[in-house]
Motif scaffolding. Structure first.
Motif, PDB file in Angstrom:
ATOM      1  N   PHE A   1       2.093  -8.400   5.181  1.00 34.60           N
ATOM      2  CA  PHE A   1       2.755  -8.380   3.631  1.00 34.60           C
ATOM      3  C   PHE A   1       3.075  -9.707   3.321  1.00 34.60           C
TER       4      PHE A   1
ATOM      5  N   ARG B   1       4.111 -13.271  -2.904  1.00 33.92           N
ATOM      6  CA  ARG B   1       3.482 -14.069  -3.900  1.00 33.92           C
ATOM      7  C   ARG B   1       4.334 -15.021  -4.345  1.00 33.92           C
TER       8      ARG B   1
ATOM      9  N   ASP C   1       1.063  -9.404  -1.381  1.00 35.22           N
ATOM     10  CA  ASP C   1      -0.426  -9.322  -0.983  1.00 35.22           C
ATOM     11  C   ASP C   1      -0.487  -8.797   0.447  1.00 35.22           C
ATOM     12  N   ARG C   2      -1.580  -7.898   0.705  1.00 36.08           N
ATOM     13  CA  ARG C   2      -1.606  -7.177   2.047  1.00 36.08           C
ATOM     14  C   ARG C   2      -2.806  -7.746   2.755  1.00 36.08           C
ATOM     15  N   THR C   3      -2.583  -8.034   3.913  1.00 38.58           N
ATOM     16  CA  THR C   3      -3.692  -8.054   4.866  1.00 38.58           C
ATOM     17  C   THR C   3      -3.916  -7.614   6.108  1.00 38.58           C
TER      18      THR C   3
ATOM     19  N   ARG D   1      -9.343  -9.804   3.832  1.00 38.46           N
ATOM     20  CA  ARG D   1      -8.969 -10.583   2.569  1.00 38.46           C
ATOM     21  C   ARG D   1      -7.757 -10.399   2.084  1.00 38.46           C
ATOM     22  N   LEU D   2      -7.264 -11.574   1.801  1.00 38.50           N
ATOM     23  CA  LEU D   2      -5.565 -11.576   1.513  1.00 38.50           C
ATOM     24  C   LEU D   2      -5.431 -11.398  -0.023  1.00 38.50           C
ATOM     25  N   ASN D   3      -6.089 -12.211  -0.557  1.00 39.06           N
ATOM     26  CA  ASN D   3      -6.377 -12.292  -2.018  1.00 39.06           C
ATOM     27  C   ASN D   3      -7.681 -13.193  -2.649  1.00 39.06           C
TER      28      ASN D   3
END
Length: 280
Positions: free
Chosen positions: A177, A180, A187-189, A215-217
């Motif tokens: 996590f 931002r 955001d989550r990856t 993908r994170l964002n």
């Protein structure tokens, strides 16, 4: 005459009883060790590298052992020095501190991000059962935004390790996590890695891995890397490594070269423990 005979018989009896007593005493001159006792294998400090792969092993350093892992990466537009300090606080628990003292990306250089966390082993491998551990790392944004995540991040992974004879496998599954910077929230990856290692000739070994982040964002797409490395066990406490990982997918340099070292510094609980077995 009777008195003399009685004295002779008494003396003979004393000799006989003394001889029997001596016969029952063990010969300590033969039972003493001829050399000082050697250190048992359990006292020997053995390095437990997480390098050179992205995956972390579920195995642990011995309680009290302080170990360092440092290396560098070099690619087109990207260089860094990365480090991990770990300490076996108690059985099955490692405390971690991570830092990148030097980071350079796209012509911008400076201090990289840092991190702190722990690894805890839930079960040890036995028969067909693998080692199972959990890892938590909090990223401390010590780098400027152009060189780091720019916010606090939290990584949680499940680590599975298993030996099949000389063949060792590590599987990592986790989620990170990432905060931002301006909007708030996270955001989550997701992270997945499968690594393999085995000894080669002598002190040489091989490590290979496939690993990737989802993908994170919108500005950080997914990545997939393939890694190949050679390791050299200079001693039980010192392991060297070198190799390269290749970007199969994502916004990464096509080829990144690396080299590094893992060294078990000392056992903080037993700092005076001998470092090598005395010679005969």
């Amino acid at each position: 005459m009777h008195i003399a005979l009685r004295n002779v018989l008494l003396f003979a009896g004393l000799l006989a009883s003394t001889g029997n007593a001596l016969a029952q005493v063990p010969d300590t001159s033969q039972s003493k060790p001829q050399n000082p006792p050697t250190i048992q294998p359990s006292d020997e400090i053995i390095a437990v590298p997480n390098r050179p792969t992205f995956a972390s092993t579920g195995e642990m350093v011995q309680p009290g052992v302080f170990e360092i892992e440092y290396g560098f990466e070099a690619a087109k537009g990207h260089q860094n020095i990365n480090g991990l300090l770990k300490w076996g606080a108690v059985k099955n628990l490692e405390l971690w501190f991570l830092n990148n003292p030097i980071e350079r990306d796209a012509g911008t250089a400076g201090l990289g991000d840092s991190g702190a966390g722990f690894k805890y082993k839930l079960i040890s491998q036995k028969d067909v059962r693998p080692t199972l551990a959990i890892l938590y790392v909090a990223t401390i944004p010590t780098a400027r935004p152009a060189l780091g995540v720019g916010a606090t991040a939290h990584l949680v992974q499940v680590l599975v390790s298993k030996d099949f004879g000389k063949h060792h496998f590590d599987i990592n599954e986790g989620v990170q996590f990432v905060g931002r910077q301006q909007q708030g929230g996270f955001d989550r990856t997701y992270f997945t890695a499968l690594s393999y290692s085995r000894p080669l000739s002598g002190k040489w070994g091989y490590s290979g891995e496939i690993a990737g982040f989802s993908r994170l964002n919108g500005t950080t797409p997914a990545t997939l890397t393939l890694l190949n490395a050679i390791t050299y066990n200079f001693s039980s406490r010192l392991v060297l490594d070198g190799g390269a990982y290749f970007a199969a997918y994502g916004q990464l340099p096509r080829v990144t070269m690396f080299a590094g070292v893992t060294y078990s510094v000392t056992n903080l609980y037993h700092p005076h423990t001998a470092r090598r077995t005395p010679k005969n």
